[in-house]
Design a protein around this motif. Structure first.
Motif, PDB file in Angstrom:
ATOM      1  N   LEU A   1     -26.014   4.947 -13.480  1.00  0.00           N
ATOM      2  CA  LEU A   1     -25.387   5.802 -12.477  1.00  0.00           C
ATOM      3  C   LEU A   1     -24.000   6.243 -12.931  1.00  0.00           C
ATOM      4  N   ILE A   2     -23.833   7.534 -13.126  1.00  0.00           N
ATOM      5  CA  ILE A   2     -22.524   8.120 -13.388  1.00  0.00           C
ATOM      6  C   ILE A   2     -21.982   8.579 -12.042  1.00  0.00           C
ATOM      7  N   ASP A   3     -21.071   7.819 -11.484  1.00  0.00           N
ATOM      8  CA  ASP A   3     -20.641   7.991 -10.099  1.00  0.00           C
ATOM      9  C   ASP A   3     -19.408   8.889 -10.016  1.00  0.00           C
ATOM     10  N   ARG A   4     -19.587  10.070  -9.425  1.00  0.00           N
ATOM     11  CA  ARG A   4     -18.465  10.974  -9.156  1.00  0.00           C
ATOM     12  C   ARG A   4     -18.276  11.163  -7.647  1.00  0.00           C
ATOM     13  N   GLY A   5     -18.771  10.214  -6.874  1.00  0.00           N
ATOM     14  CA  GLY A   5     -18.706  10.335  -5.420  1.00  0.00           C
ATOM     15  C   GLY A   5     -17.299  10.464  -4.885  1.00  0.00           C
ATOM     16  N   ILE A   6     -16.340   9.875  -5.591  1.00  0.00           N
ATOM     17  CA  ILE A   6     -14.957   9.931  -5.120  1.00  0.00           C
ATOM     18  C   ILE A   6     -14.401  11.348  -5.183  1.00  0.00           C
ATOM     19  N   LEU A   7     -14.976  12.190  -6.055  1.00  0.00           N
ATOM     20  CA  LEU A   7     -14.505  13.572  -6.176  1.00  0.00           C
ATOM     21  C   LEU A   7     -15.004  14.442  -5.020  1.00  0.00           C
ATOM     22  N   SER A   8     -16.226  14.164  -4.560  1.00  0.00           N
ATOM     23  CA  SER A   8     -16.806  14.994  -3.502  1.00  0.00           C
ATOM     24  C   SER A   8     -16.470  14.480  -2.114  1.00  0.00           C
ATOM     25  N   GLY A   9     -16.169  13.179  -2.021  1.00  0.00           N
ATOM     26  CA  GLY A   9     -15.878  12.613  -0.712  1.00  0.00           C
ATOM     27  C   GLY A   9     -17.060  12.733   0.236  1.00  0.00           C
ATOM     28  N   PHE A  10     -18.291  12.659  -0.307  1.00  0.00           N
ATOM     29  CA  PHE A  10     -19.483  12.862   0.508  1.00  0.00           C
ATOM     30  C   PHE A  10     -19.649  11.702   1.478  1.00  0.00           C
ATOM     31  N   PRO A  11     -19.913  11.970   2.762  1.00  0.00           N
ATOM     32  CA  PRO A  11     -20.085  10.893   3.742  1.00  0.00           C
ATOM     33  C   PRO A  11     -21.378  10.132   3.527  1.00  0.00           C
ATOM     34  N   SER A  12     -21.510   9.008   4.196  1.00  0.00           N
ATOM     35  CA  SER A  12     -22.680   8.175   4.050  1.00  0.00           C
ATOM     36  C   SER A  12     -23.897   8.803   4.719  1.00  0.00           C
ATOM     37  N   LEU A  13     -25.044   8.692   4.060  1.00  0.00           N
ATOM     38  CA  LEU A  13     -26.291   9.175   4.642  1.00  0.00           C
ATOM     39  C   LEU A  13     -26.652   8.395   5.896  1.00  0.00           C
ATOM     40  N   LEU A  14     -26.145   7.172   5.999  1.00  0.00           N
ATOM     41  CA  LEU A  14     -26.452   6.355   7.161  1.00  0.00           C
ATOM     42  C   LEU A  14     -25.870   6.948   8.438  1.00  0.00           C
ATOM     43  N   ALA A  15     -24.848   7.804   8.297  1.00  0.00           N
ATOM     44  CA  ALA A  15     -24.232   8.418   9.476  1.00  0.00           C
ATOM     45  C   ALA A  15     -25.129   9.473  10.107  1.00  0.00           C
ATOM     46  N   GLY A  16     -26.060  10.034   9.329  1.00  0.00           N
ATOM     47  CA  GLY A  16     -26.999  11.026   9.861  1.00  0.00           C
ATOM     48  C   GLY A  16     -26.360  12.400  10.003  1.00  0.00           C
ATOM     49  N   ARG A  17     -27.203  13.376  10.365  1.00  0.00           N
ATOM     50  CA  ARG A  17     -26.791  14.760  10.631  1.00  0.00           C
ATOM     51  C   ARG A  17     -26.100  15.401   9.414  1.00  0.00           C
ATOM     52  N   ILE A  18     -26.477  15.004   8.218  1.00  0.00           N
ATOM     53  CA  ILE A  18     -25.956  15.624   7.007  1.00  0.00           C
ATOM     54  C   ILE A  18     -27.135  15.862   6.067  1.00  0.00           C
ATOM     55  N   GLU A  19     -26.939  16.712   5.078  1.00  0.00           N
ATOM     56  CA  GLU A  19     -27.982  16.976   4.106  1.00  0.00           C
ATOM     57  C   GLU A  19     -27.506  16.538   2.732  1.00  0.00           C
ATOM     58  N   TYR A  20     -28.327  15.757   2.091  1.00  0.00           N
ATOM     59  CA  TYR A  20     -28.032  15.226   0.764  1.00  0.00           C
ATOM     60  C   TYR A  20     -28.891  15.996  -0.233  1.00  0.00           C
ATOM     61  N   ASN A  21     -28.252  16.752  -1.114  1.00  0.00           N
ATOM     62  CA  ASN A  21     -28.965  17.632  -2.038  1.00  0.00           C
ATOM     63  C   ASN A  21     -29.136  16.962  -3.398  1.00  0.00           C
ATOM     64  N   VAL A  22     -30.388  16.846  -3.820  1.00  0.00           N
ATOM     65  CA  VAL A  22     -30.727  16.166  -5.065  1.00  0.00           C
ATOM     66  C   VAL A  22     -31.427  17.146  -5.989  1.00  0.00           C
ATOM     67  N   ALA A  23     -31.034  17.124  -7.263  1.00  0.00           N
ATOM     68  CA  ALA A  23     -31.703  17.941  -8.281  1.00  0.00           C
ATOM     69  C   ALA A  23     -32.367  17.024  -9.300  1.00  0.00           C
ATOM     70  N   VAL A  24     -33.574  17.381  -9.697  1.00  0.00           N
ATOM     71  CA  VAL A  24     -34.276  16.684 -10.774  1.00  0.00           C
ATOM     72  C   VAL A  24     -34.416  17.668 -11.938  1.00  0.00           C
ATOM     73  N   LEU A  25     -33.785  17.361 -13.058  1.00  0.00           N
ATOM     74  CA  LEU A  25     -33.887  18.216 -14.239  1.00  0.00           C
ATOM     75  C   LEU A  25     -35.090  17.756 -15.060  1.00  0.00           C
ATOM     76  N   PHE A  26     -36.046  18.654 -15.238  1.00  0.00           N
ATOM     77  CA  PHE A  26     -37.295  18.284 -15.905  1.00  0.00           C
ATOM     78  C   PHE A  26     -37.451  19.100 -17.190  1.00  0.00           C
TER      79      PHE A  26
END
Length: 415
Positions: free
Chosen positions: A216-241
């Protein structure tokens, strides 16, 4: 020190010069022969080898997913918890979380592996682990009845910690093992190396792990993204194939994440112009069609093709798209392709593969975290690439904890 000098003087008086020389030579020859012989006869990594398919790709949809997360510091907790939550725990397909806190020991302190009992799972071993405890408690409560949490703490030197990591993942039958990267992103965007020993640990885990591994290369501190546990947010994931077994594992993990109500997954497939009829492309197309078929009714799962002519076009495309996502999942190794030519010349972190190393570079400016996935290896080989990953059943035999394990790097304590 004085006693050693006295002993040496006594030996010189008792032994002649020839006898002393012969004794020294015999010791050197014995060590020169025994050390390679022992390495040839006994490989400590063999105790972690598994002939069972313990990857996500080879796990049935309704089987329990077992995710092991190694937590190095409190800063990585939000990103790890989001990945665990995105793994989609449900009544039909439960999730078991194996959390391993990594604490570096310095000096001559003896290493310890602490296994917390179920009733004690969320109790901290130190005040510095309060955030980890709270995060695990919150995750367990949010997924009550669908998820279970097992907690361990490894207190050891980083040079030997890979033994604890592989041992726990083997005994707990993990499907994927998430390891921390040896670099840390600061709030101002600068990159700091935590410890080169962590990089060595990751390389050894990749070589020995009995399951799939993600770094895991963690850059979460740069985005300040809230926790998914809080709900009502969308977590966008990309899979490079691009292709290969590792990308197939990344695709399988991303497909599972798309079943979560708050997770949107986009599979970006890179196709080399002019290779429409190649065998590798046809095999990968069959694999992708399987996932597309089973996710046809899921509007949060999308696929897009990017046709490129070389590695420069692929790199440009990735840079243009990556900032739309919070997490990017990519396989570690890929089949030889023109798309990868030239990128390996600038590689800094071989354990990430060519694309993963590019995404982890400090010159690659993005706020997206990256998970570089290596599918489970069996006897130093890739598992056979199959076309029907979802319909294959997981092995039913249970690999029990060995009653007479080999040498271990640390003492185990149950609390």
């Amino acid at each position: 020190m004085q006693s050693d000098i006295d002993l040496f003087s006594s030996l010189c008086q008792i032994l002649t010069e020839k006898e002393f020389t012969l004794m020294v030579v015999s010791i050197l020859v014995t060590n020169a022969i025994l050390a390679p012989l022992l390495r040839f006869i006994y490989d400590p990594a063999q105790q972690y080898q598994s002939m069972r398919r313990c990857s996500i790709q080879h796990t049935k949809q309704d089987s329990e997913l077992r995710v092991m997360a190694c937590i190095l510091n409190n800063e990585s907790i939000p990103t790890i918890i989001n990945i665990l939550e995105a793994s989609y725990a449900s009544i039909e397909s439960t999730v078991a979380i194996i959390a391993l806190s990594l604490i570096e020991l310095r000096g001559r302190a003896r290493p310890l592996l602490v296994a917390h009992q179920p009733h004690d799972t969320l109790r901290s071993t130190s005040c510095n682990k309060t955030q980890i405890v709270n995060a695990l408690r919150q995750y367990a409560q949010h997924n009550e009845g669908c998820a279970s949490v097992y907690s361990f703490t490894s207190m050891s030197e980083y040079d030997t910690m890979h033994g604890d990591v592989c041992r726990i993942s083997h005994e707990m039958e993990a499907n994927i093992l998430i390891m921390p990267f040896h670099k840390r992103w600061e709030i101002d965007g600068s990159v700091q190396v935590i410890s080169r020993s962590i990089q060595t640990m990751n390389i050894r885990v990749l070589e020995r792990a009995p399951c799939s591994v993600g770094i895991l290369i963690d850059r979460g501190i740069l985005s300040g993204f809230p926790s998914l546990l809080a709900g009502r947010i969308e977590y966008n994931v990309a899979v490079l194939f691009i292709g290969g077994a590792d990308d197939a594992e990344a695709l399988a993990y991303g497909t599972r994440m798309a079943r979560h109500a708050s997770v949107s997954v986009t599979v970006i497939r890179f196709l080399l112009f002019g290779e429409e009829n190649s065998k590798d492309r046809k095999r990968d197309t069959d694999l992708i069609d399987e996932y597309r078929y089973f996710s046809a009714a899921n509007h949060q799962f999308e696929m897009m093709d990017q046709i490129v002519r070389d590695g420069i076009e692929m790199s440009t495309s990735i840079r243009r798209l990556i900032d739309y996502f919070d997490l990017v999942i990519v396989g570690k190794e890929h089949p030889d392709s023109i798309m990868l030519l030239g990128h390996d010349q600038w590689s800094e972190c071989k354990e990430l593969g060519i694309i993963g190393d590019m995404l982890a570079s400090k010159d690659f400016v993005t706020k997206a975290s990256v998970l570089v996935v290596q599918q489970q290896r069996i006897r130093k080989r890739l598992i056979k690439h199959i076309v029907t990953p979802i319909t294959n059943q997981r092995d039913q035999s249970v690999h029990n904890i060995p009653t007479e394990p080999g040498p271990r790097p640390s003492i185990t304590i149950s609390m």
